[in-house]
Enzyme design. Structure first.
Site, mmCIF file in Angstrom:
data_model
loop_
_atom_site.group_PDB
_atom_site.id
_atom_site.type_symbol
_atom_site.label_atom_id
_atom_site.label_comp_id
_atom_site.label_asym_id
_atom_site.label_seq_id
_atom_site.Cartn_x
_atom_site.Cartn_y
_atom_site.Cartn_z
ATOM 1 N N MET A 71 -35.482 -6.913 -31.444
ATOM 2 C CA MET A 71 -34.051 -6.531 -32.140
ATOM 3 C C MET A 71 -33.431 -7.419 -31.534
ATOM 4 S SD MET A 71 -32.302 -2.797 -32.793
ATOM 5 C CE MET A 71 -33.548 -2.062 -31.752
ATOM 6 N N PRO A 72 -32.638 -8.517 -32.276
ATOM 7 C CA PRO A 72 -31.596 -9.455 -31.953
ATOM 8 C C PRO A 72 -30.352 -8.954 -31.918
ATOM 9 C CG PRO A 72 -33.119 -10.284 -33.638
ATOM 10 C CD PRO A 72 -33.291 -9.069 -33.502
ATOM 11 N N GLN A 73 -29.397 -8.913 -30.683
ATOM 12 C CA GLN A 73 -28.156 -8.435 -30.790
ATOM 13 C C GLN A 73 -27.206 -9.758 -30.408
ATOM 14 O OE1 GLN A 73 -27.128 -5.002 -29.015
ATOM 15 N NE2 GLN A 73 -25.222 -5.787 -28.134
ATOM 16 N N ARG A 123 -28.385 -6.871 -35.013
ATOM 17 C CA ARG A 123 -26.892 -6.310 -34.685
ATOM 18 C C ARG A 123 -26.114 -7.525 -34.338
ATOM 19 N NH1 ARG A 123 -29.980 -2.709 -36.213
ATOM 20 N NH2 ARG A 123 -30.626 -0.817 -34.797
#
Length: 77
Positions: free
Chosen positions: A1-3, A40
């Site tokens: 999940m990239p942030q 995100r």
């Protein structure tokens, strides 16, 4: 999940911030192959008085470049 966290000095319009969020989201989606709902992007805006480069705040730099601002009530005199 990239942030992705982005820190900017205050002063952009809500539309500019929204465009930035969109463009970063699109770039992350294109380059990572993750699901869109897992990306995100957070923008942190810092007051110009709280950001310094070379011991000079951005507000001080603005003043040096543009001269001191005159309050609106003094401009009408």
């Amino acid at each position: 999940m990239p942030q992705v966290a982005i820190t900017l000095a205050e002063g952009r319009t809500p539309a500019q911030i929204r465009d930035l969020l969109h463009e970063v989201h699109t770039a992350v989606l294109r380059t990572t192959g993750t699901r869109p709902e897992h990306i995100r992007v957070v923008v942190h805006e810092v007051p110009r008085t709280h950001w310094a480069t070379g011991d000079i705040t951005l507000t001080e730099m603005d003043t040096e470049l543009n001269g001191p601002s005159t309050p609106a009530h003094e401009e009408q005199s």
